[in-house]
Each structure stands twice: as C-alpha cells, then as structure tokens.
Motif scaffolding. Structure first.
Motif, mmCIF file in Angstrom:
data_model
loop_
_atom_site.group_PDB
_atom_site.id
_atom_site.type_symbol
_atom_site.label_atom_id
_atom_site.label_comp_id
_atom_site.label_asym_id
_atom_site.label_seq_id
_atom_site.Cartn_x
_atom_site.Cartn_y
_atom_site.Cartn_z
ATOM 1 N N PRO A 175 -6.361 -2.032 -5.113
ATOM 2 C CA PRO A 175 -5.433 -3.052 -6.280
ATOM 3 C C PRO A 175 -4.275 -3.667 -6.000
ATOM 4 C CG PRO A 175 -7.120 -1.216 -7.118
ATOM 5 C CD PRO A 175 -7.046 -0.824 -5.964
ATOM 6 N N HIS A 176 -3.566 -2.159 -5.445
ATOM 7 C CA HIS A 176 -1.997 -2.727 -4.976
ATOM 8 C C HIS A 176 -2.283 -3.518 -4.104
ATOM 9 C CE1 HIS A 176 -0.967 0.421 -7.013
ATOM 10 N NE2 HIS A 176 1.112 -0.402 -6.361
ATOM 11 N N LEU A 177 -2.785 -3.140 -2.816
ATOM 12 C CA LEU A 177 -3.140 -4.910 -1.351
ATOM 13 C C LEU A 177 -3.465 -6.314 -2.268
ATOM 14 C CD1 LEU A 177 -2.877 -4.772 0.936
ATOM 15 C CD2 LEU A 177 -5.090 -5.068 1.457
ATOM 16 N N MET B 16 6.152 2.873 0.935
ATOM 17 C CA MET B 16 5.898 3.143 0.322
ATOM 18 C C MET B 16 4.796 3.096 0.928
ATOM 19 S SD MET B 16 4.641 5.141 -3.423
ATOM 20 C CE MET B 16 3.157 4.645 -3.958
ATOM 21 N N TRP B 17 4.717 2.058 0.496
ATOM 22 C CA TRP B 17 3.001 1.113 0.149
ATOM 23 C C TRP B 17 2.520 0.611 1.780
ATOM 24 C CZ3 TRP B 17 0.218 1.774 -3.130
ATOM 25 C CH2 TRP B 17 0.090 2.500 -3.606
ATOM 26 N N ARG B 18 3.601 0.348 3.044
ATOM 27 C CA ARG B 18 3.378 0.676 4.293
ATOM 28 C C ARG B 18 2.681 1.668 4.686
ATOM 29 N NH1 ARG B 18 8.131 1.167 7.909
ATOM 30 N NH2 ARG B 18 7.877 3.304 7.211
ATOM 31 N N GLY C 231 2.197 12.954 -2.292
ATOM 32 C CA GLY C 231 1.322 11.889 -1.222
ATOM 33 C C GLY C 231 0.723 10.691 -2.122
ATOM 34 N N SER C 232 0.292 10.233 -1.283
ATOM 35 C CA SER C 232 -0.428 9.225 -2.430
ATOM 36 C C SER C 232 -2.180 9.659 -1.668
ATOM 37 C CB SER C 232 0.310 7.211 -2.792
ATOM 38 O OG SER C 232 0.981 7.746 -2.748
ATOM 39 N N THR C 233 -1.512 10.270 -0.510
ATOM 40 C CA THR C 233 -2.808 10.076 0.529
ATOM 41 C C THR C 233 -3.067 11.360 0.995
ATOM 42 O OG1 THR C 233 -1.438 9.057 2.611
ATOM 43 C CG2 THR C 233 -2.366 7.523 1.651
ATOM 44 N N PRO D 75 0.382 13.260 -8.052
ATOM 45 C CA PRO D 75 0.249 13.114 -9.225
ATOM 46 C C PRO D 75 -0.006 11.655 -9.691
ATOM 47 C CG PRO D 75 2.250 12.969 -8.543
ATOM 48 C CD PRO D 75 1.473 13.223 -7.713
ATOM 49 N N LEU D 76 -1.462 10.918 -10.786
ATOM 50 C CA LEU D 76 -1.839 9.570 -10.668
ATOM 51 C C LEU D 76 -0.807 9.231 -11.184
ATOM 52 C CD1 LEU D 76 -5.642 10.330 -10.457
ATOM 53 C CD2 LEU D 76 -3.660 9.998 -8.612
ATOM 54 N N ALA D 77 0.343 9.124 -11.397
ATOM 55 C CA ALA D 77 1.247 8.627 -12.260
ATOM 56 C C ALA D 77 3.263 7.905 -11.474
ATOM 57 C CB ALA D 77 1.720 10.138 -12.399
ATOM 58 N N GLY D 78 3.113 6.756 -12.083
ATOM 59 C CA GLY D 78 4.270 5.907 -11.159
ATOM 60 C C GLY D 78 4.275 5.130 -11.777
ATOM 61 N N THR D 79 5.837 4.575 -11.047
ATOM 62 C CA THR D 79 6.292 3.096 -11.355
ATOM 63 C C THR D 79 6.615 1.974 -10.324
ATOM 64 O OG1 THR D 79 8.218 3.237 -11.901
ATOM 65 C CG2 THR D 79 7.359 4.090 -13.666
ATOM 66 N N GLU D 80 6.745 0.645 -10.588
ATOM 67 C CA GLU D 80 7.256 0.263 -9.616
ATOM 68 C C GLU D 80 8.692 0.802 -8.865
ATOM 69 O OE1 GLU D 80 7.310 -1.045 -12.441
ATOM 70 O OE2 GLU D 80 8.446 -2.604 -13.089
ATOM 71 N N GLN D 81 9.241 1.184 -9.656
ATOM 72 C CA GLN D 81 10.913 1.817 -9.392
ATOM 73 C C GLN D 81 10.597 2.900 -8.032
ATOM 74 O OE1 GLN D 81 13.403 0.211 -10.600
ATOM 75 N NE2 GLN D 81 11.788 -0.604 -12.293
HETATM 76 O O1 LIG Z 1 1.942 1.968 -12.383
HETATM 77 C C1 LIG Z 1 1.883 1.963 -10.914
HETATM 78 O O2 LIG Z 1 3.349 1.483 -10.905
HETATM 79 C C2 LIG Z 1 1.589 2.635 -10.406
HETATM 80 O O3 LIG Z 1 0.912 2.282 -9.026
HETATM 81 C C3 LIG Z 1 0.895 4.186 -9.720
HETATM 82 C C4 LIG Z 1 -0.030 4.489 -9.005
HETATM 83 C C5 LIG Z 1 -1.451 3.907 -9.450
HETATM 84 O O4 LIG Z 1 -1.337 3.321 -8.528
HETATM 85 O O5 LIG Z 1 -1.690 4.441 -10.254
HETATM 86 C C6 LIG Z 1 0.547 4.122 -7.546
HETATM 87 C C7 LIG Z 1 0.417 5.209 -6.679
HETATM 88 C C8 LIG Z 1 0.709 6.184 -6.841
HETATM 89 O O6 LIG Z 1 -0.445 7.138 -4.978
HETATM 90 C C9 LIG Z 1 -0.123 6.512 -7.860
HETATM 91 C C10 LIG Z 1 -0.257 5.871 -9.217
#
Ligand SMILES: O=C(O)C(=O)C[C@]1(C(=O)O)C=C[C@@H](O)C=C1
Ligand SMILES: NC(=O)c1ccc[n+]([C@@H]2O[C@H](COP(=O)([O-])OP(=O)(O)OC[C@H]3O[C@@H](n4cnc5c(N)ncnc54)[C@H](O)[C@@H]3O)[C@@H](O)[C@H]2O)c1
Length: 304
Positions: free
Chosen positions: A192-194, A235-237, A99-101, A124-130
């Motif tokens: 940053p996402h917000l 996820m983001w909500r 989980g991200s939190t 894991p600090l790794a992801g995409t928008e998919q």
């Molecule tokens: O690259 C992205 O698409 C991400 O947003 C990945 C990202 C980030 O913010 O770095 C998003 C949420 C996670 O919990 C970990 C990684």
C-alpha cells in the motif's frame, strides 16, 4: 505501574524511539532511558527537548549496563548498530528492534548477538508520516498491535516480560514467525505504501500537484495518499530492499488484478466492476463487525 526495566537504551532517536520514551514514562515502566543517534544534530535536539533521561555520545556507551536495548534505526542500519553495540552488551540483557521487516533484520542482527544476550525482535504496527526526534508522542502505541517474532529457543520468561512491557505501553501483542510477518506486512503496509508513492508520483508527473489543482480538488482518498507518500524516504527505501520477495509477490498479484479491472473498464464490463467492489466492501464491513478495526469503537469487542 511498577518499573519493569531499570535501564533501557534506545538507538536511533526518531518517531518510534521518542514514542517509546514518552509512553514508558507515562506508565512508569523504566528506571532510566538512555538514547543515542548517529547525527550530532539529532543528539543536540534530543538534549534540548528532554528526549530520554540521558543522551550518550556513542551507541556502545548508550547500551552500557542496559537491561533492555531497543534498536530504532532504519532496517538497513540494524547490522551496523548490532556490530557496534555487541561488545558492550550486559550479559543477560534483552535486545530488541522495532523494524518494519523481520526476516532481514533477524539475519542482520542475530549473528552479532553474544551468547547470554536475548534477542527478541518486535514490530509495533503504529506510525505516522512524521520522523525525527521531535515526532514522538506517548499515545502512539495505544490500542495498536505489536508483533513479536521470537526465535526458536527464546527464553520464555524474558519473552513474557518483554510482551508485558508492550502491553503496558498500551499495545495488543501477538506472536508470529518472521516469514509470515513479512508476507502479511507486504499486504497490509508495504505494498500500500508503494501504491501511494506511485499515485502521488503520477499526479505530480501530470504537473497538477504543485500548482495545487489536485490538492485543491482532492477528496479524502488522494489526501490520504499524499500523507502516506510523505513518509520517511530512508525508512521506506530500506523496507522495500529488505522485504523484496514478499513485496514483489504481492505487487505481482496486485498488477494482475489491476489489469483485470483495466480490461473491465475498457470493455464496459460493469458486472465485473460491480462484483469486485461488492466483495471489497464486504471485507471492510466484516473487519468492523468483527471488532478488528483499531480505529473503531467496536475494537476488541469480540476478543477471546
Ligand atoms: O499510519 C502510518 O503512517 C503508517 O504507515 C504506519 C505503518 C503502517 O503501514 O500501518 C507504517 C509502517 C510500519 O512498519 C507500521 C505502521
Ligand atoms: N515510522 C513508522 O511508521 C514506523 C512504524 C513501525 C516501525 N517503524 C520502524 O522503526 C524504525 C525507526 O523508524 P522511525 O519512524 O522512528 O524513524 P526516524 O527516521 O524517525 O528515526 C530514525 C533515527 O535513527 C537514526 N539513525 C539512522 N541510522 C543510524 C545509525 N546507523 N546509528 C544510529 N542512529 C541512526 C536517525 O538519525 C534517526 O534519529 C525503522 O526500522 C522503521 O522501519 C517505523
């Protein structure tokens, strides 16, 4: 590489679970990976594309006899899944989440963990928008950070083994406490996402996104915002609702700075703008020089 866990269960079959499956298989870390997702449609896709060695029909069946259980669902669903699997967990099993939190997930999951089961939260600090079962890939965790937030009294040898698992998946691993994690991530990821969601919303309100003017004339900055703002809504909500305090704290600071910049623009205070942008430019350059930018060829150069 040698098998580290004979049987692993992944609950929730999206970007992170899929990537865990492919990365584990690439490095030969797991004997058998069993998967489960709540929706029948997702389970059908997983079976069709060979995501996991086997797909179970319930979360309880998936964790049966598993040495490692990875909770890969949105953070708002962690408690329900923990409650569901608890009676079926093997004594001595390690349970983790991605989980991200962390504070809210620990509060939701810990009370359901039977004694003798080791709960070691991770992110894991790794992801995409998919998102979804088709989105995972083996390289996702390569050269990325994975943060562990172990609870007091965690079994040291299980922690060391779980850490080694993430390293074998390609990640760099660090440990920190959950409150610190949530504050750091509010700065580096959640706020940053917000902001990206808001900026794309503003452009849309101007009615120029869908008729393509904004997209047509946008340079990298806004395009990056649209990528981030395409991230999974569920996820983001859940991220914002579960990291409320830290996000509001950082958002408050952000708003103050924004107002100061707004004032500088209105009053023609070029010195303020120039000083501010000079400071932020130095931060980016410092990150690269310190070898801390994971996208840079210098990454890890100055590691101890
Ligand atoms: O690259 C992205 O698409 C991400 O947003 C990945 C990202 C980030 O913010 O770095 C998003 C949420 C996670 O919990 C970990 C990684
Ligand atoms: N996407 C990212 O960038 C990223 C990065 C790091 C961590 N995370 C975290 O990892 C977790 C999973 O994210 P993802 O991007 O893989 O999401 P995703 O939307 O791709 O996948 C989530 C999966 O969980 C399933 N699911 C939802 N509720 C469920 C329930 N109650 N029981 C069983 N299955 C359920 C969904 O059907 C889906 O298959 C989240 O907690 C997220 O915060 C995401």
């Amino acid at each position: 590489m040698a098998v580290m866990y004979d049987r692993v269960a992944v609950i929730g079959l999206g970007l992170i679970a899929g990537s865990l499956f492919y990365a584990s298989r690439r490095a030969g870390l797991v004997g058998e990976m069993v998967g489960f997702a709540r929706s029948e449609e997702t389970r059908a896709v997983a079976r069709e594309i060979g995501l996991c060695d086997r797909i179970a029909d319930s979360a309880g069946d998936a964790v049966e006899d598993a040495d490692l259980v990875l909770l890969c669902v949105p953070v708002g669903a962690m408690e329900q899944v923990a409650r569901e699997i608890a009676p079926r967990l093997k004594p001595g099993a390690v349970v983790s989440d991605v989980g991200s939190t962390k504070g809210a997930v620990i509060a939701a999951v810990s009370p359901h963990m039977p004694s003798g089961v080791h709960f070691i939260p991770s992110h894991p600090l790794a992801g995409t928008e998919q998102s979804g079962p088709r989105s995972g890939f083996a390289e996702l965790f390569d050269n990325r950070w994975c943060l562990l937030t172990p609870l007091p009294g965690t079994d040291e040898s299980e922690l060391a083994k779980y850490r080694a698992y993430w390293e074998a998946l390609g990640s760099n691993v660090d440990e920190m406490d959950a409150d610190h994690h949530d504050l750091v991530l509010a700065v580096t990821s959640h706020t940053p996402h917000l902001i990206a969601y808001t900026m794309v919303g503003v452009a849309d309100d101007l009615g120029r996104v869908t008729d393509s003017e904004v997209v047509k004339y946008s340079a990298a900055g806004f395009r990056d915002f649209t990528r981030i703002a395409a991230s999974d809504p569920t996820m983001w909500r859940d991220v914002f609702l579960s990291n409320k305090e830290a996000t509001l704290e950082i958002l408050g600071r952000f708003t103050e700075e924004l107002f100061a910049l707004q004032r500088a623009i209105r009053t023609g205070d070029g010195a303020h703008l120039h000083d501010y942008f000079t400071r932020t430019r130095a931060i980016r350059r410092g990150i690269i020089e310190a070898g801390q930018d994971t996208d840079s060829p210098n990454f890890g150069r100055n590691k101890p």
